[in-house]
Design an enzyme around this catalytic site. Structure first.
Site, short mmCIF file in Angstrom:
data_model
loop_
_atom_site.label_atom_id
_atom_site.label_comp_id
_atom_site.label_asym_id
_atom_site.label_seq_id
_atom_site.Cartn_x
_atom_site.Cartn_y
_atom_site.Cartn_z
N CYS A 68 -4.71 -14.83 0.32
CA CYS A 68 -3.20 -15.55 0.67
C CYS A 68 -3.50 -16.62 2.02
O CYS A 68 -2.63 -17.30 2.46
CB CYS A 68 -2.84 -14.91 1.73
SG CYS A 68 -2.28 -13.16 0.31
N HIS A 109 2.33 -17.17 9.60
CA HIS A 109 1.88 -16.28 7.92
C HIS A 109 2.46 -15.41 8.09
O HIS A 109 2.38 -14.71 7.39
CB HIS A 109 0.43 -16.47 8.48
CG HIS A 109 -0.26 -15.24 6.91
ND1 HIS A 109 -0.23 -16.14 5.80
CD2 HIS A 109 -0.77 -14.10 7.15
CE1 HIS A 109 -0.65 -14.96 4.82
NE2 HIS A 109 -0.63 -13.95 5.76
N HIS A 139 6.28 -13.11 0.10
CA HIS A 139 4.94 -13.27 0.40
C HIS A 139 4.59 -13.77 -0.91
O HIS A 139 4.18 -12.90 -2.06
CB HIS A 139 3.99 -12.04 0.59
CG HIS A 139 2.44 -12.59 1.31
ND1 HIS A 139 2.21 -13.74 0.80
CD2 HIS A 139 1.92 -12.42 1.98
CE1 HIS A 139 0.90 -13.87 1.35
NE2 HIS A 139 0.63 -12.78 1.45
#
Length: 415
Positions: free
Chosen positions: A165, A303, A339
């Site tokens: 990610c 994040h 996400h």
């Protein structure tokens, strides 16, 4: 100071974000309003779950048959790259197609296509004669980047950057490096996610106890909140056009910002558990490469995914690095869009980039009861907030198997 021929700037942004935004202006309006892009998805074998889905003009740059032959990630990539090129005003009279690079960040690729084919042959008693001949070109890792080059006739290098990610940030870093090395003159860089097509990704997060659940899907993604219970999986894409400053200015391009610092490192500890001290090291290294101190940063986009320990580890890192920085503001875009995996870092940067023009930090939403261990000074919650100063943005993206990335973008000051 670095010469203009080595300074890398953003001159175009193309995106497709959960909730229906398909332009930067639409996306900025969405995040400033704190309007969730999360709905629900009925997933094979999994039932109904919160998810972030995109709605964009899929046939703007290629025909429906080409989208069907390719992949969802490729479809997202072609649209976003086309928009990034159009936005930057590049028509390849100033640049060459063979001097243009395409670098796409992916968390994974091929899972969706493989699951679909296994399901397909299950309808025929698992007779592999019914397995599509398109499978191999669909599942090679360079597929989405390659689909972009085929659509636009780009003959320079293309490849995908696999960095979990952190992949979106990693692709931007790759583009910067290739431009500075003189390997290319234009770089199309970004990240893509087709993860909402995979029941296995949903099932794996659920098995880890990390798949978000909520009766109201718009409230399922809630980083830093005491009641957070996991990740909302989203699809999406975002591509930036990168150029060297001297060339961009010579052709009169609009410049969104300059990439002035970046860093990547590894936790070297665990498959899934993040580690705040290494994240802090990554942030410090990016600051050092940018020639900046923590006090020079105006906005940190986190994040944080909505997992219990993950959010806490990042908050510890930020609190340690930015201790005493009273003018700093901190926000989180995943609370709004979920996400988007490989696209997360670049979509989140795009969400915040217009702060250089409007001076606002978009809010973190669904923060009803702040976890005391995530109580960062300057955390923007509920409503957009005017920034004390809007000159620098620091963007964090971290990923599984212990990979960390930090990117710093600065508003370009006219000479």
């Amino acid at each position: 100071m670095m010469p203009d021929s080595q300074r890398i700037v953003i001159t175009g942004v193309g995106l497709a974000a959960p909730g229906g935004a398909s332009t930067l202006a639409e996306f900025r309006a969405q995040v400033l309003a704190g309007r969730s892009g999360i709905s629900t998805l009925e997933m094979r074998y999994m039932g109904v779950h919160p998810a972030g889905l995109c709605d964009f003009p899929e046939t703007k740059y290629r025909k429906k048959r080409d989208n069907k032959r390719g992949t969802r990630a490729g479809c997202l990539g072609v649209y976003c790259a086309g928009e990034a090129l159009a936005e930057s005003g590049i028509d390849f009279t100033q640049y060459r197609l063979d001097r243009t690079g395409v670098y796409m960040g992916l968390t994974e690729h091929g899972t969706v296509e493989t699951e679909n084919e296994v399901y397909n042959i299950s309808q025929y008693n698992y007779n592999v004669d019914y397995w599509t001949h398109h499978h191999n070109p669909r599942t090679v890792l360079n597929n989405p980047a390659g689909e972009i080059t085929m659509t636009f006739g780009i003959t320079g290098p293309h490849y995908s950057v696999g960095a979990a990610c952190a992949a979106g940030n990693a692709a931007l870093i790759q583009g910067c490096q290739m431009l500075r090395l003189g390997e290319v003159d234009v770089a199309l860089c970004g990240g893509l996610s087709e993860c909402t097509g995979s029941f296995g990704i949903f099932a794996s997060f659920r098995a880890q106890g990390a798949l978000a659940e909520h009766a109201d899907p718009t409230k399922a993604s809630r980083p830093f909140d005491q009641a957070r219970n996991g990740i909302v999986i989203s699809e999406g894409g975002c591509v930036f056009t990168l150029e060297r400053l001297d060339k961009a200015q010579a052709r009169g391009a609009k410049i969104y910002g300059e990439i002035v610092g970046y860093a990547m490192n590894s936790d070297a500890r665990d498959f899934v558990l993040p580690y705040g001290p290494r994240q802090a090291e990554c942030i410090r290294l990016a600051l050092d490469r940018a020639g900046m101190t923590p006090a020079d940063i105006d906005l940190v986009n986190t994040h944080a995914t909505g997992t219990k320990q993950g959010d806490i580890e990042e908050c510890r890192a930020i609190a340690e690095v930015f201790a005493g920085c009273e003018n700093l503001r901190v926000n989180n875009t995943k609370s709004i869009i979920g996400h988007a995996m490989g696209a997360a870092g670049v979509l989140e940067l795009a969400a915040n980039l217009p702060a250089f023009e409007d001076g606002l930090a978009h809010p973190t939403i669904n923060l009803d009861e702040l976890d005391p261990e995530c109580a960062l000074p300057g955390l923007v919650s509920g409503e957009a907030q005017k920034l004390p100063r809007a000159e620098t943005i620091l963007n964090n993206s971290f990923g599984m198997v212990g990979i960390n990335s930090t990117l710093i973008v600065k508003r370009l000051v006219a000479k």
